[in-house]
Design an enzyme around this catalytic site. Structure first.
Site, PDB file in Angstrom:
ATOM      1  N   SER A  74      -8.835 -49.700 -24.773  1.00 51.12           N
ATOM      2  CA  SER A  74      -7.887 -48.583 -24.840  1.00 51.12           C
ATOM      3  C   SER A  74      -6.536 -48.918 -25.450  1.00 51.12           C
ATOM      4  CB  SER A  74      -7.670 -47.989 -23.443  1.00 51.12           C
ATOM      5  OG  SER A  74      -7.065 -48.932 -22.581  1.00 51.12           O
ATOM      6  N   LYS A 131      -2.447 -43.836 -16.196  1.00 47.19           N
ATOM      7  CA  LYS A 131      -1.674 -44.436 -17.280  1.00 47.19           C
ATOM      8  C   LYS A 131      -0.376 -43.663 -17.516  1.00 47.19           C
ATOM      9  CE  LYS A 131      -5.515 -46.725 -19.531  1.00 47.19           C
ATOM     10  NZ  LYS A 131      -6.303 -46.973 -20.744  1.00 47.19           N
TER      11      LYS A 131
END
Length: 362
Positions: free
Chosen positions: A255, A300
């Site tokens: 990611s 996140k």
């Protein structure tokens, strides 16, 4: 003993019993929480995250932070009280254990898989960044993995460059499977390859590898399908015109690709992409610069805002989920490609934030 006192005592004892039962009762869930964020333009442990040699680099400022998610281990047995607390907490998410560790996957297997994905994401980040800057990168189709006890074992090796299959030139990794499956199980297929050692020596010398050889392999039948296989996974290897190293330990998964690419671009170009602003983000990236979705988006976002980010580069496919619970003070910026991200950074840098592509919960 007065009735009221007895009732309160009984209620207290029942509550204690329920709490004890909750602590002892194990449930098949795991927890995700915000992990650390790392500025790809900065240093970790005194070392720059991005190290470039053999090419002129430029001064950077601000933040281009990659974001991470912490997860409980595969062997962690969550109890009912912890699960309820996690469901109620804003800065964590409780998910079924099999979501993080499907099919009985161990923590070691998950760590290994994440490390491989992280390594591949670094390669793709470099390719995408240099391609965006118009800097040529040489790419080759190679043998990534040879499956144990397969027809290819002992004949093909990881790192072998695949030039052709049955005389047909191979340009993409997926070409290999397409050409092999033209055969029936039990038929021969011929690979034209440059051995891994020869290719590695040529790359070290900065030359294009030469000296191919033909290897014939008898195909086998796939375990669950009536199709021919040889037992390899094909991938892509790259030769870069200068050295780019990404120094970051204890991080896994794909990611961070987008943020690594942007950091590389910032270091290789005059001016400053961020304009001194604190920008975080996430997203996988492929060699062509396409940004893909990731897991744990809401965690996140929390981690980014806690670290001080004001803007968050969000993969298009994650936008809807991100927009349903965005931390206050954090602006989501939708991106589909690395070029989208660059254009959005320009808008942030120049103060034209009203024109930023936004995420919608609808």
């Amino acid at each position: 003993m007065p009735r009221r006192t007895a009732t309160m005592l009984a209620s207290t004892l029942i509550l204690i019993a329920l709490l004890c039962a909750g602590v002892l009762m194990k449930v098949p869930y795991s927890e995700m929480s915000p992990g650390p964020t790392v500025n790809t333009l900065g240093k970790v442990g005194g070392e720059p995250v991005l190290q470039i040699s053999g090419r002129k680099t430029y001064k950077t400022s601000g933040n281009l932070n990659m974001t991470t998610v912490r997860v409980t281990g595969a062997d962690y047995n969550m109890n009912l009280v912890e699960a309820v607390y996690g469901w109620l907490a804003h800065d964590s998410v409780v998910v079924p254990h099999d979501t993080l560790y499907p099919n009985g996957k161990t923590e070691q297997q998950s760590t290994q898989e994440n490390a491989e994905e992280f390594s591949q994401s670094q390669e793709s980040a470099k390719v995408a960044a240099l391609t965006e800057l118009g800097i040529p990168v040489t790419s080759r189709v190679v043998v990534s993995t040879v499956i144990k006890d397969s027809p290819a074992q002992g004949k093909l090796h990881a790192g072998d460059v695949i030039k052709a299959v049955d005389g047909t030139a191979v340009k993409q990794p997926e070409d290999v499977a397409k050409l092999v499956t033209k055969h029936k199980p039990g038929e021969n297929v011929t690979f034209t390859v440059i051995p891994a050692k020869t290719a590695a020596a040529a790359e070290k010398a900065g030359k294009e590898p030469q000296g191919s050889e033909k290897i014939t392999i008898t195909t086998a039948k796939a375990a669950k399908e009536n199709r021919a296989i040889v037992g390899i996974q094909a991938g892509t290897d790259h030769t870069f015109p200068f050295r780019i190293d990404i120094k970051l330990a204890d991080v896994g998964g794909p990611s961070a690709g987008l943020m690594f690419s942007l950091g590389i671009i910032d270091k290789l170009t005059p001016g400053q992409l961020t304009g001194g602003k604190f920008i975080a983000g996430t997203g996988t990236i492929d060699d062509r610069g396409k940004v893909g979705p990731i897991g744990g988006i809401n965690m996140k976002l929390v981690g980014a805002r806690n670290a001080g980010a004001r803007y968050f580069l969000t993969p298009d496919d994650n936008c809807k989920a991100a927009a349903t619970d965005t931390p206050r003070g954090l602006t989501l910026v939708k991106v589909k490609t690395i070029d989208d991200a660059k254009k959005s950074l320009e808008k942030i840098r120049t103060g034209d934030t009203a024109a930023l592509p936004s995420c919608s919960a609808g």
